[in-house]
Scaffold this active site. Structure first.
Site, mmCIF file in Angstrom:
data_model
loop_
_atom_site.group_PDB
_atom_site.id
_atom_site.type_symbol
_atom_site.label_atom_id
_atom_site.label_comp_id
_atom_site.label_asym_id
_atom_site.label_seq_id
_atom_site.Cartn_x
_atom_site.Cartn_y
_atom_site.Cartn_z
ATOM 1 N N HIS A 158 6.410 -19.702 21.714
ATOM 2 C CA HIS A 158 6.439 -20.999 21.677
ATOM 3 C C HIS A 158 5.451 -21.903 22.643
ATOM 4 O O HIS A 158 5.268 -21.173 23.693
ATOM 5 C CB HIS A 158 7.874 -21.521 22.406
ATOM 6 C CG HIS A 158 8.250 -22.857 22.331
ATOM 7 N ND1 HIS A 158 7.826 -23.829 21.649
ATOM 8 C CD2 HIS A 158 8.458 -23.625 23.586
ATOM 9 C CE1 HIS A 158 8.113 -25.055 22.167
ATOM 10 N NE2 HIS A 158 8.509 -25.045 23.189
ATOM 11 N N HIS B 6 2.930 -25.408 23.484
ATOM 12 C CA HIS B 6 2.779 -26.968 23.110
ATOM 13 C C HIS B 6 1.304 -27.225 22.700
ATOM 14 O O HIS B 6 0.806 -28.103 23.483
ATOM 15 C CB HIS B 6 3.374 -28.098 24.366
ATOM 16 C CG HIS B 6 4.706 -28.137 24.372
ATOM 17 N ND1 HIS B 6 5.406 -29.190 24.966
ATOM 18 C CD2 HIS B 6 5.716 -27.151 24.144
ATOM 19 C CE1 HIS B 6 6.762 -29.120 25.141
ATOM 20 N NE2 HIS B 6 6.844 -27.828 24.543
ATOM 21 N N ASP C 171 -5.116 -16.912 5.044
ATOM 22 C CA ASP C 171 -5.379 -15.587 5.866
ATOM 23 C C ASP C 171 -3.962 -15.169 6.510
ATOM 24 O O ASP C 171 -3.672 -14.113 6.843
ATOM 25 C CB ASP C 171 -6.538 -15.345 6.703
ATOM 26 C CG ASP C 171 -7.811 -15.319 5.578
ATOM 27 O OD1 ASP C 171 -7.747 -14.927 4.534
ATOM 28 O OD2 ASP C 171 -8.757 -15.510 6.335
ATOM 29 N N HIS D 23 8.469 -32.386 18.999
ATOM 30 C CA HIS D 23 8.536 -31.315 20.034
ATOM 31 C C HIS D 23 7.101 -30.392 19.955
ATOM 32 O O HIS D 23 6.269 -31.033 20.373
ATOM 33 C CB HIS D 23 9.701 -30.478 19.864
ATOM 34 C CG HIS D 23 9.833 -29.287 20.783
ATOM 35 N ND1 HIS D 23 11.168 -28.758 21.248
ATOM 36 C CD2 HIS D 23 9.014 -28.988 21.896
ATOM 37 C CE1 HIS D 23 10.943 -27.763 22.344
ATOM 38 N NE2 HIS D 23 9.845 -28.000 22.552
ATOM 39 N N TYR E 39 -8.384 -5.757 4.024
ATOM 40 C CA TYR E 39 -8.905 -6.280 5.099
ATOM 41 C C TYR E 39 -8.554 -5.226 6.254
ATOM 42 O O TYR E 39 -7.410 -4.977 6.452
ATOM 43 C CB TYR E 39 -8.317 -7.625 5.380
ATOM 44 C CG TYR E 39 -9.111 -8.191 6.666
ATOM 45 C CD1 TYR E 39 -10.155 -9.216 6.652
ATOM 46 C CD2 TYR E 39 -8.582 -8.060 8.029
ATOM 47 C CE1 TYR E 39 -10.958 -9.657 7.577
ATOM 48 C CE2 TYR E 39 -9.034 -8.587 9.039
ATOM 49 C CZ TYR E 39 -10.155 -9.430 8.877
ATOM 50 O OH TYR E 39 -10.984 -10.139 10.036
#
Lengths: 230, 230, 230, 230
Positions: free
Chosen positions: A94, A96, A119, A170, A228
């Site tokens: 998490h 910001h 991707d 948020h 890849y």
């Protein structure tokens, strides 16, 4: 306990400021040991330059501290709810981060407009709705997790194919097979959020990526025929 | 084999994150030895901070690995097609650099709006069309090269006078006389993409550079009467 | 005298360029010793890389130098007026940080659009009006302080709940319980100024944060029931 | 010869990439010794990380090399014309810094919208017109200087009160009492160009700075009653 996982989660947390995703202590990464049903998360509000691997807090799937002298991240219950509901997730982040948070504040899904997006994310990254007063009163952090689950269910999205979400007003959460890949998904989400904003500003009619190219890029990196990497 | 070229290509690859053009492993630089008809390219998905000169992979003009223990970049066939078609090219770079990619997502050519552009690109940098489902099925990476060739042919552009292209919904490719100059052309393309976006935002009627100034700046740096540098 | 406070204020000043809030000498941080009624502030126009703790200037609440061989910041009287009027303030920071200054130049309050804002500012950060010719003639720096006081009074804002302000055509001031927290509030203000600008650009109808979420985020970090941190 | 000045000009050139104003070799700083009528300038196209003080080239006011083994900057004649016409100038800087160049490409003057601007520039920074084909043929670099002189004359601007200019479609030149202050003026110009662009984007009616505040900020830093600094 879980020394190896603590080291991994510690490194993932350090990667957040290194990639420019967090200022001060505004972010957290966690990783889970599925066999024991315990996860490891950053302590709340501790400066990154003072953080040590042993400061990581061990928590169970109800968000109770099992080991550690510091308070875990204030967002711990959101992590717990997600780990409990989605067995496939090994790490959660998490932040910001600037550009993903801008889309969260705008209340918009991040559409798949380029291969940088494809991707990593197999389609738009959804923006979950605001929490209500009732949900906040019931328990803000756990309810944040439930709103994420609601969003993925309503839209019938696969949690690993679209490893991230915005919470309106948020900021983003991302996840992955471990804490390290959850960090990378946060980096990608922030970058495509920036690209898409300016692409649409440059050309209000900039199209979403055609489905065949979305398929090609996602599937050459993910799934059984991926080619890849090494 | 090709130790000197490997070192050159290795350095060019390191320059990509140094100039802020790539995050993680999202880019690749290559360079060619025209006498041998072999080129050297970054291995696929290897972290830049673990990369060594000897990890570079040697490939022939059909994209087959000639030497190297790692898989070459997943975009190797695009490089091969361009090297094969354009004898003048000595180095190629592919990135998802932010501002050039924004123009690619907007599906727009980058017009020549200033002398920063004219010092390197003799006119607009074209945006090639999306690949079709059929092309993707036939071979995505090789077809990406063919679409670039098609774009330069249709517009009658000289590959060295306009050493770069955008692929719609994807990102830029640039090239040059060697890998190092291909990197510089990527830096320039990203910078002018940023400048042009905001110049048009500031003044929707911001004009393109008048032809005499475009000529002057391009030609004082390139061609037989160039007088820039030592 | 006040050696410990000088060290604190010195570190807070160094944090301004470190966080990208100031170029050259365009910023100043101060901190106060309430018992003695004296505050410590950066000297005017001294390069950050030559600054030493002992260069900090000690000033009284009328802005008179009490100790120090260098001239204090040209904005010293603004700091003095704020310290004198608001007993709750322990540190003040002034910068011309890019995004907060953009809002000051636009003459607009920074609305509370996200939880990044709500974690620090309990509502919009106000933009104070231009100073008049008469105020400038009477004493520009002290009057700047009075206009801030006027703004908070007219809007009935609590100085610690909204620890920052913009001055139209000029730039932000922020404050806090000490110089360090005033710096952090400047970092937050600049970041939310950036986020809000682009959120509204992305979606002209991007809403302000609903009151329950504003309350929740502000109060989980501030006030008697705060549970963020250690 | 002019060892001290070479060192100064060398440092000023190094400050250009340090402040993020130039990529590669796209910029140049010079400084003049008025007694001898000679100025010192960066050599053309030499990498900053290989540059040494002794590489600086000594040039007379007609742009002829007096000492130095390397070619001087390709923009040397622009510097020579400005030094010859304006006795007050001690240093000149040319860059393609991002935000100032954006305004040059937009063909717009940078208005005085804030005190960051007013601390350095006493009013708008003008954008000079495109050069004509005839002027380019006559000598692009010298004519660039003449167009700057024309612009300041037509608008009746004082060269030291407004120490910078944009050239349409090209980029900024700034100057000052020495090379170091010319660099600082480039930093300021780029920063206010960025701020003003986004201030007008945020509020299309964002006003210019009222004259009394412009006067106050400019004059507290410049002129006989200045009180900023030590």
């Amino acid at each position: 306990m879980l020394e190896h996982l603590k080291e991994e989660v510690f490194q993932a947390n350090l990667d957040l400021p290194k990639h420019g995703l967090v200022k001060y202590t505004w972010g957290n990464a966690s990783g889970i040991d599925r066999e024991r049903g315990l996860f490891v998360i950053k302590p709340s509000g501790v400066d990154y330059d003072k953080l040590k691997p042993n400061d990581m807090v061990v928590v169970d799937l109800d968000g109770n501290v099992v080991e550690g002298e510091l308070n875990p991240s204030s967002d711990t219950k959101t992590h717990a709810v997600l780990y409990k509901h989605y067995q496939e997730i090994g790490g959660i982040v998490h932040t910001h981060s600037t550009w993903a948070t801008i889309w969260a504040q705008a209340g918009l899904d991040v559409p798949a407009m380029g291969t940088t997006h494809a991707d990593t994310f197999y389609g738009a990254v959804p923006c979950a709705r605001f929490l209500t007063q009732e949900e906040i009163d019931r328990g803000y952090e756990a309810e944040t997790g439930y709103v994420i689950i609601e969003t993925f269910k309503e839209r019938d999205l696969n949690i690993l194919e679209v490893p991230g979400v915005l919470l309106q007003g948020h900021a983003p959460f991302t996840w992955g097979k471990d804490a390290k890949s959850a960090v990378m998904n946060s980096v990608v989400l922030d970058e495509v959020a920036k690209m898409n904003l300016f692409a649409r500003e440059l050309n209000h009619f900039a199209p979403e990526l055609p489905q065949p190219i979305l398929d090609k890029h996602y599937l050459r990196k993910h799934g059984k025929d991926a080619y890849y990497g090494q």
